[in-house]
Design an enzyme around this catalytic site. Structure first.
Site, PDB file in Angstrom:
ATOM      1  N   ASP A 107       0.780  -1.241  -0.043  1.00  0.00           N
ATOM      2  CA  ASP A 107       0.176   0.040   0.096  1.00  0.00           C
ATOM      3  C   ASP A 107       0.940   1.291   0.046  1.00  0.00           C
ATOM      4  O   ASP A 107       1.721   1.540   0.888  1.00  0.00           O
ATOM      5  CB  ASP A 107      -0.931  -0.054   1.198  1.00  0.00           C
ATOM      6  CG  ASP A 107      -2.094   0.892   1.316  1.00  0.00           C
ATOM      7  OD1 ASP A 107      -2.003   1.852   0.423  1.00  0.00           O
ATOM      8  OD2 ASP A 107      -3.003   0.664   1.917  1.00  0.00           O
ATOM      9  N   ASP A 108       0.816   2.117  -1.049  1.00  0.00           N
ATOM     10  CA  ASP A 108       1.370   3.325  -1.013  1.00  0.00           C
ATOM     11  C   ASP A 108       2.934   2.944  -1.221  1.00  0.00           C
ATOM     12  O   ASP A 108       3.466   4.243  -0.720  1.00  0.00           O
ATOM     13  CB  ASP A 108       1.146   4.244   0.286  1.00  0.00           C
ATOM     14  CG  ASP A 108      -0.473   4.875   0.214  1.00  0.00           C
ATOM     15  OD1 ASP A 108      -0.932   4.677  -0.802  1.00  0.00           O
ATOM     16  OD2 ASP A 108      -0.991   5.716   1.177  1.00  0.00           O
TER      17      ASP A 108
ATOM     18  N   CYS B  36      -5.769   3.941  -3.744  1.00  0.00           N
ATOM     19  CA  CYS B  36      -6.322   2.714  -3.304  1.00  0.00           C
ATOM     20  C   CYS B  36      -7.731   2.031  -3.927  1.00  0.00           C
ATOM     21  O   CYS B  36      -7.668   0.967  -4.461  1.00  0.00           O
ATOM     22  CB  CYS B  36      -6.537   2.687  -1.811  1.00  0.00           C
ATOM     23  SG  CYS B  36      -5.159   3.382  -0.723  1.00  0.00           S
TER      24      CYS B  36
ATOM     25  N   HIS C 123     -11.026  -2.541   1.365  1.00  0.00           N
ATOM     26  CA  HIS C 123     -11.294  -1.211   0.857  1.00  0.00           C
ATOM     27  C   HIS C 123     -12.058  -1.350  -0.437  1.00  0.00           C
ATOM     28  O   HIS C 123     -11.843  -0.294  -1.134  1.00  0.00           O
ATOM     29  CB  HIS C 123      -9.857  -0.341   0.803  1.00  0.00           C
ATOM     30  CG  HIS C 123      -9.935   0.928   0.897  1.00  0.00           C
ATOM     31  ND1 HIS C 123      -9.201   1.999   0.400  1.00  0.00           N
ATOM     32  CD2 HIS C 123     -11.157   1.737   1.105  1.00  0.00           C
ATOM     33  CE1 HIS C 123      -9.546   3.049   0.817  1.00  0.00           C
ATOM     34  NE2 HIS C 123     -10.530   2.937   1.322  1.00  0.00           N
TER      35      HIS C 123
ATOM     36  N   HIS D 220       0.993   2.321   4.149  1.00  0.00           N
ATOM     37  CA  HIS D 220      -0.082   3.513   4.291  1.00  0.00           C
ATOM     38  C   HIS D 220       0.224   4.184   5.580  1.00  0.00           C
ATOM     39  O   HIS D 220       0.408   3.481   6.601  1.00  0.00           O
ATOM     40  CB  HIS D 220      -1.438   3.058   4.069  1.00  0.00           C
ATOM     41  CG  HIS D 220      -2.120   4.055   3.811  1.00  0.00           C
ATOM     42  ND1 HIS D 220      -2.647   4.972   4.488  1.00  0.00           N
ATOM     43  CD2 HIS D 220      -3.303   4.148   2.650  1.00  0.00           C
ATOM     44  CE1 HIS D 220      -3.681   5.970   3.780  1.00  0.00           C
ATOM     45  NE2 HIS D 220      -3.756   5.425   2.771  1.00  0.00           N
TER      46      HIS D 220
ATOM     47  N   ASP E 294      -0.106  -0.690  -4.896  1.00  0.00           N
ATOM     48  CA  ASP E 294      -1.582  -0.354  -5.426  1.00  0.00           C
ATOM     49  C   ASP E 294      -1.578   0.948  -6.070  1.00  0.00           C
ATOM     50  O   ASP E 294      -2.266   1.367  -6.871  1.00  0.00           O
ATOM     51  CB  ASP E 294      -2.442  -0.416  -4.148  1.00  0.00           C
ATOM     52  CG  ASP E 294      -2.316   0.729  -3.216  1.00  0.00           C
ATOM     53  OD1 ASP E 294      -0.983   1.245  -3.040  1.00  0.00           O
ATOM     54  OD2 ASP E 294      -3.145   1.295  -2.421  1.00  0.00           O
ATOM     55  N   ASN E 295      -0.595   1.954  -5.769  1.00  0.00           N
ATOM     56  CA  ASN E 295      -0.566   3.052  -6.372  1.00  0.00           C
ATOM     57  C   ASN E 295       0.983   3.733  -6.026  1.00  0.00           C
ATOM     58  O   ASN E 295       1.719   3.146  -5.523  1.00  0.00           O
ATOM     59  CB  ASN E 295      -1.627   4.232  -5.948  1.00  0.00           C
ATOM     60  CG  ASN E 295      -1.784   4.232  -4.501  1.00  0.00           C
ATOM     61  OD1 ASN E 295      -3.021   3.833  -3.914  1.00  0.00           O
ATOM     62  ND2 ASN E 295      -0.687   4.779  -3.714  1.00  0.00           N
TER      63      ASN E 295
ATOM     64  N   LYS F 156       1.301   9.870  -5.259  1.00  0.00           N
ATOM     65  CA  LYS F 156      -0.012   9.169  -5.214  1.00  0.00           C
ATOM     66  C   LYS F 156      -1.221  10.297  -5.635  1.00  0.00           C
ATOM     67  O   LYS F 156      -1.227  11.396  -5.292  1.00  0.00           O
ATOM     68  CB  LYS F 156      -0.324   8.792  -3.806  1.00  0.00           C
ATOM     69  CG  LYS F 156      -1.619   8.188  -3.368  1.00  0.00           C
ATOM     70  CD  LYS F 156      -1.439   7.861  -1.874  1.00  0.00           C
ATOM     71  CE  LYS F 156      -2.976   7.625  -1.581  1.00  0.00           C
ATOM     72  NZ  LYS F 156      -3.102   7.096   0.045  1.00  0.00           N
TER      73      LYS F 156
END
Ligand SMILES: *[C@@H]1O[C@H](CO)[C@@H](O)[C@H](O)[C@H]1NC(C)=O
Ligand SMILES: *[C@@H]1O[C@H](CO)[C@@H](O)[C@H](O)[C@H]1NC(C)=O
Ligand SMILES: *[C@@H]1O[C@H](CO)[C@@H](O)[C@H](O)[C@H]1NC(C)=O
Ligand SMILES: *[C@@H]1O[C@H](CO)[C@@H](O)[C@H](O)[C@H]1NC(C)=O
Length: 567
Positions: A39-40, A78, A134, A224, A287-288, A309
């Site tokens: 994540d992130d 996300c 999410h 994150h 994810d990004n 992001k």
């Protein structure tokens, strides 16, 4: 003569035995699929992209012995990205294109969408998820156990505290940690990355291969940021190991990344112990793009890519990613094949069930299987990547072939620059020994799959993005909601420094036409205002499936709800 006959008989017999062995152990078994989603994580936060600042030896070991996906695109944030992964569709086609799903919103990924675990279950897979969902939880039917997963230990919303597991959003505050559909009060105080690792390892260890192959979706909370009062929670001992990083918040971020890298090592190690590794496909992906220099209170790095992001610059959408599997015939390479996160669904389906499995796919998929292109190192069937169209924020971008057009921007241009740190980029600063000594490295050495250090070095260099110093053409891009679109030759100018819109008007026109074509297919965004019923104070301070059984005579535990109810 007699000797020869006996010799022949011996040969025949051993061949039969050997043949049976092969048939018994590998013939019809489909590959296990382990999808690890960070994540992130920024493009520049893994060792294999050229920075030695954050040690990620386990991830790097998989990268060097698998395929580094160096032209791999995700959505910039996300929920949209996860929706594309699960459905194989662009977020503009499921209503998930605008910002994230907030915990109090009465919406989720539409139930009419058939998602990745459901497709894989049709092929005999047992699917499990550890970590972040999410994609909606206001009713139970939107949550993982109702959408193809057999088990879930993790959380439903977008982020939470890694120790107390509470999520603070829009002045609402509640616990968000689940074991299946139950609130996991008992996990209080256990570091989230460890919780996710433990569940993953347990699923692998208790997997019964005779009952079918495994699909494990490991959706890390890391890296994150957490709640504003403690945005980067990570154990002190791990922070101390990152003492070479002077910036304190970057140091904490690095420790969170390092914890996640260790988790990857433990998962690979358990696959080895359970004899599943040789028949597995492992994907690692962010994810990004990374939130850099304080964006979201976080300190990732996409250097040298532009933006962060939730922007449509390469720093927001070009992600760190790799695929690893002994089934890949041409491994140990940096892939130039263009890929989008929506491609995983058909790609993995083909890997699992062959080309015929694709016949079962629902209509309107945006993803394309690039399994053949990846395994045989052939041209990718994907030429066009829609990065997003968000008419609420007034931003859109699409890449066609070597060209990319960016129209409008998010945050009024506030995050349209280049953000470091570059990290330590001297190849001698990278600890090559760490790779082979990591748990993942050791497992790959045992499979004779880890390339030589010289080859690792070559791959790492090839995977490092370098900006063009200057160009005789082009101008800088001032993207605003009302300004003219900017055009980049993304292959020559991956850092988006030279706007060529004036020089190549016909290319610009073609790309804008492509964008207009996509725009004519957009489904309205499904975002909804916060639902007062979601307030965790009604629910013992937990975030829950408030849409299933709410009665307005319910008493909140404490506090004045008027503030929420007025909205
Ligand atoms: C695995 O599954 C098979 C078939 O259902 C069963 O016979 C076997 O006992 C199981 N093994 C274990 C260790 O549970
Ligand atoms: C198609 O899906 C069905 C279930 O919906 C499944 O039984 C069948 O095996 C699938 N076919 C292929 C070729 O994957
Ligand atoms: C997409 O179409 C809508 C409605 O027709 C329009 O308002 C919007 O500006 C278009 N967006 C883009 C990026 O072309
Ligand atoms: C409410 O939350 C507390 C922990 O905060 C927990 O101990 C208790 O069991 C919960 N009550 C119910 C009814 O779930």
């Amino acid at each position: 003569m007699r000797m020869q006959l006996w010799g022949l008989l011996f040969l025949v017999l051993t061949n039969i035995v050997h043949g049976e062995e092969v048939a018994g152990s590998t013939a019809p078994t489909k590959p296990n699929i382990i999808f690890i989603l960070a994540d992130d994580l920024g493009f520049n936060d893994v060792g294999f992209h050229g920075s030695a600042q954050i040690p990620t030896p386990n991830i790097d070991a998989l990268a060097y012995s698998g395929i580094i996906l160096n032209r791999y695109y995700v959505n910039p944030i996300c929920t949209p990205s996860r929706s594309a992964l699960m459905t194989g569709k662009y977020p503009i086609h499921t209503g998930m294109q605008h910002t994230v799903l907030y915990a109090a919103e009465p919406r989720g990924l539409p139930l009419k969408e058939k998602i990745l675990p459901q497709y894989l279950n049709d092929l005999g897979y047992a699917s499990h998820i550890a970590g972040k969902w999410h994609l909606g939880h206001w009713k139970l039917e939107y949550t993982p156990l109702y959408r193809g997963f057999r088990s879930h230990v993790g959380f439903w919303s977008g982020h939470h505290d890694y120790n107390d597991h509470t999520a603070f959003e829009h002045n609402l505050w509640g616990l968000d940690m689940r074991n299946g559909a139950d609130v996991a009060y008992d996990l209080h105080g256990k570091y989230t990355t460890d919780v996710i690792t433990e569940h993953s390892v347990k699923v692998i260890a208790s997997h019964n291969a005779t009952e079918g192959p495994l699909f494990l979706y490991v959706a890390h909370a890391a890296c994150h940021s957490s709640n504003p009062y403690n945005p980067l929670p990570v154990p002190d001992e791990d922070v101390m190991k990152m003492g070479h990083i002077l910036h304190y918040k970057r140091r904490k971020y690095a420790a969170m990344v390092s914890k996640m890298d260790e988790s990857v090592g433990q998962i690979v190690d358990q696959l080895r112990k359970s004899n599943l590794l040789e028949n597995s496909i492992i994907i690692f992906s962010s994810d990004n793009g990374g939130p850099a220099q304080g964006f979201n209170l976080n300190f990732a790095s996409n250097y040298p890519l532009k933006g962060v992001k939730n922007t449509l610059w390469e720093g927001g959408v070009r992600a760190a990613g790799l695929i690893w599997s002994p089934l890949l015939k041409k491994r140990e390479r940096v892939a130039d094949q263009t890929m989008h996160i929506s491609d995983w669904l058909p790609t993995l389906l083909e890997a699992a069930g062959g080309p015929s499995a694709l016949a079962n796919l629902s209509q309107g998929l945006d993803g394309q299987s690039i399994w053949q292109a990846l395994t045989h190192d052939e041209a990718s069937p994907r030429r066009t990547v829609l990065h997003n169209i968000d008419d609420i924020w007034g931003s859109a971008a699409v890449t066609v072939g070597d060209w990319k057009v960016v129209k409008g921007t998010n945050y009024k241009g506030g995050w349209d620059g280049w953000y470091g740190p570059a990290g330590e980029r001297n190849p001698h600063a990278y600890d090559w020994q760490l790779v082979a000594k990591s748990p993942a490295g050791k497992a790959l050495v045992a499979l004779k799959m880890l390339p030589s250090q010289a080859d690792q070095q070559r791959l790492r260099e090839a995977a490092t993005v370098v900006c063009q110093g200057q160009s005789s053409q082009g101008s800088s891009c001032k993207a605003t909601a009302f300004s003219a679109p900017c055009l980049f030759h993304i292959r020559d100018d991956p850092c988006e420094q030279f706007n060529l819109a004036e020089q190549y008007p016909e290319v610009l026109r073609d790309l804008m036409a492509e964008l207009a074509r996509f725009n004519s297919t957009v489904v309205p965004p499904s975002n909804k205002p916060a639902d007062p019923r979601a307030d965790p104070r009604y629910w013992n301070f937990t975030w829950t499936n408030f849409g299933d059984s709410f009665h307005y005579d319910k008493e909140p535990i404490i506090g004045d709800l008027s503030l929420v109810l007025k909205n």
